[in-house]
Design a protein around this motif. Sequence first.
Motif, PDB file in Angstrom:
ATOM      1  N   GLU A  47      15.518 -17.665  27.245  1.00  0.00           N
ATOM      2  CA  GLU A  47      16.728 -16.896  26.956  1.00  0.00           C
ATOM      3  C   GLU A  47      18.004 -17.570  27.453  1.00  0.00           C
ATOM      4  O   GLU A  47      19.011 -17.619  26.754  1.00  0.00           O
ATOM      5  CB  GLU A  47      16.612 -15.509  27.578  1.00  0.00           C
ATOM      6  N   ASN A  48      17.969 -18.093  28.694  1.00  0.00           N
ATOM      7  CA  ASN A  48      19.196 -18.616  29.306  1.00  0.00           C
ATOM      8  C   ASN A  48      19.199 -20.115  29.555  1.00  0.00           C
ATOM      9  O   ASN A  48      20.144 -20.624  30.151  1.00  0.00           O
ATOM     10  CB  ASN A  48      19.440 -17.888  30.639  1.00  0.00           C
ATOM     11  N   GLY A  49      18.157 -20.822  29.176  1.00  0.00           N
ATOM     12  CA  GLY A  49      18.095 -22.252  29.437  1.00  0.00           C
ATOM     13  C   GLY A  49      17.905 -22.540  30.914  1.00  0.00           C
ATOM     14  O   GLY A  49      17.217 -21.813  31.620  1.00  0.00           O
ATOM     15  N   ARG A  50      18.562 -23.580  31.394  1.00  0.00           N
ATOM     16  CA  ARG A  50      18.422 -23.993  32.793  1.00  0.00           C
ATOM     17  C   ARG A  50      19.389 -23.216  33.677  1.00  0.00           C
ATOM     18  O   ARG A  50      20.590 -23.187  33.419  1.00  0.00           O
ATOM     19  CB  ARG A  50      18.674 -25.495  32.901  1.00  0.00           C
ATOM     20  N   ILE A  51      18.840 -22.610  34.738  1.00  0.00           N
ATOM     21  CA  ILE A  51      19.637 -21.852  35.701  1.00  0.00           C
ATOM     22  C   ILE A  51      19.476 -22.542  37.047  1.00  0.00           C
ATOM     23  O   ILE A  51      18.377 -22.600  37.597  1.00  0.00           O
ATOM     24  CB  ILE A  51      19.164 -20.387  35.784  1.00  0.00           C
ATOM     25  N   GLU A  52      20.559 -23.074  37.566  1.00  0.00           N
ATOM     26  CA  GLU A  52      20.540 -23.867  38.794  1.00  0.00           C
ATOM     27  C   GLU A  52      20.644 -22.998  40.042  1.00  0.00           C
ATOM     28  O   GLU A  52      21.220 -21.912  40.013  1.00  0.00           O
ATOM     29  CB  GLU A  52      21.714 -24.855  38.796  1.00  0.00           C
ATOM     30  N   PHE A 136       6.032 -23.258  38.440  1.00  0.00           N
ATOM     31  CA  PHE A 136       5.367 -21.960  38.268  1.00  0.00           C
ATOM     32  C   PHE A 136       5.740 -21.438  36.891  1.00  0.00           C
ATOM     33  O   PHE A 136       6.923 -21.328  36.567  1.00  0.00           O
ATOM     34  CB  PHE A 136       5.855 -20.931  39.286  1.00  0.00           C
ATOM     35  N   ASN A 137       4.741 -21.102  36.090  1.00  0.00           N
ATOM     36  CA  ASN A 137       4.983 -20.454  34.810  1.00  0.00           C
ATOM     37  C   ASN A 137       4.815 -18.963  35.031  1.00  0.00           C
ATOM     38  O   ASN A 137       3.711 -18.499  35.283  1.00  0.00           O
ATOM     39  CB  ASN A 137       4.008 -20.962  33.749  1.00  0.00           C
ATOM     40  N   TYR A 138       5.897 -18.198  34.988  1.00  0.00           N
ATOM     41  CA  TYR A 138       5.791 -16.795  35.377  1.00  0.00           C
ATOM     42  C   TYR A 138       5.778 -15.809  34.232  1.00  0.00           C
ATOM     43  O   TYR A 138       5.296 -14.702  34.383  1.00  0.00           O
ATOM     44  CB  TYR A 138       6.850 -16.419  36.409  1.00  0.00           C
ATOM     45  N   VAL A 139       6.282 -16.132  33.072  1.00  0.00           N
ATOM     46  CA  VAL A 139       6.165 -15.255  31.906  1.00  0.00           C
ATOM     47  C   VAL A 139       6.506 -16.079  30.660  1.00  0.00           C
ATOM     48  O   VAL A 139       7.484 -16.818  30.650  1.00  0.00           O
ATOM     49  CB  VAL A 139       7.054 -13.990  32.018  1.00  0.00           C
ATOM     50  N   GLY A 140       5.661 -15.956  29.633  1.00  0.00           N
ATOM     51  CA  GLY A 140       5.910 -16.728  28.418  1.00  0.00           C
ATOM     52  C   GLY A 140       6.069 -18.202  28.724  1.00  0.00           C
ATOM     53  O   GLY A 140       5.223 -18.804  29.368  1.00  0.00           O
ATOM     54  N   ASN A 141       7.192 -18.757  28.294  1.00  0.00           N
ATOM     55  CA  ASN A 141       7.495 -20.166  28.578  1.00  0.00           C
ATOM     56  C   ASN A 141       8.553 -20.314  29.659  1.00  0.00           C
ATOM     57  O   ASN A 141       9.178 -21.365  29.777  1.00  0.00           O
ATOM     58  CB  ASN A 141       7.956 -20.875  27.299  1.00  0.00           C
ATOM     59  N   ASP A 142       8.791 -19.268  30.447  1.00  0.00           N
ATOM     60  CA  ASP A 142       9.773 -19.330  31.532  1.00  0.00           C
ATOM     61  C   ASP A 142       9.128 -19.929  32.773  1.00  0.00           C
ATOM     62  O   ASP A 142       8.008 -19.575  33.133  1.00  0.00           O
ATOM     63  CB  ASP A 142      10.319 -17.935  31.843  1.00  0.00           C
TER      64      ASP A 142
END
Length: 150
Positions: A47-52, A136-142
């Motif tokens: 949804e938001n791409g890369r979040i630093e 860590f893959n926490y939901v879907g492809n996030d």
Amino acid sequence: MMINLMKSISMICLVLIIGAGCDEEDPIENFNDLIGSWQLAYYLTEENGRIEDPNDSKPVYLTFKADSTFEGMAGYNFIEHGKFKVEGDQLILMDAAVTELKVTEWEERFNNALRDSWNGEALAIPYTIENNELIFNYVGNDNMHFLPKE
């Protein structure tokens, strides 16, 4: 003829033992690769791409120890006395005690992501280690991306 049959059976047993041994090495390698301290650097979400990391001096980090325990820090809060194990591509986190002080935005994002991995008894998180990053893959492809803590 009996000797050939015995040799064949011995050869099959040897192949099975060697094959079984190879399969068992992956979790051990993954376990050993986890040992050390990891700091959450960024999220990669659909949804938001890369979040630093906001670099507010309140990082999220986890330290995995060879005795299968872990500890860490999430914003202002300590993570203590946790236990972990590796089951295939799953990192299982159990029994951690967490203080309940002020929550930072970065910690809240971390906590929300982990909630998606709760199986009723522990956190079961699909993970990989690639290019010196713990993912860590926490939901879907996030994904949460941790780098070795300096």
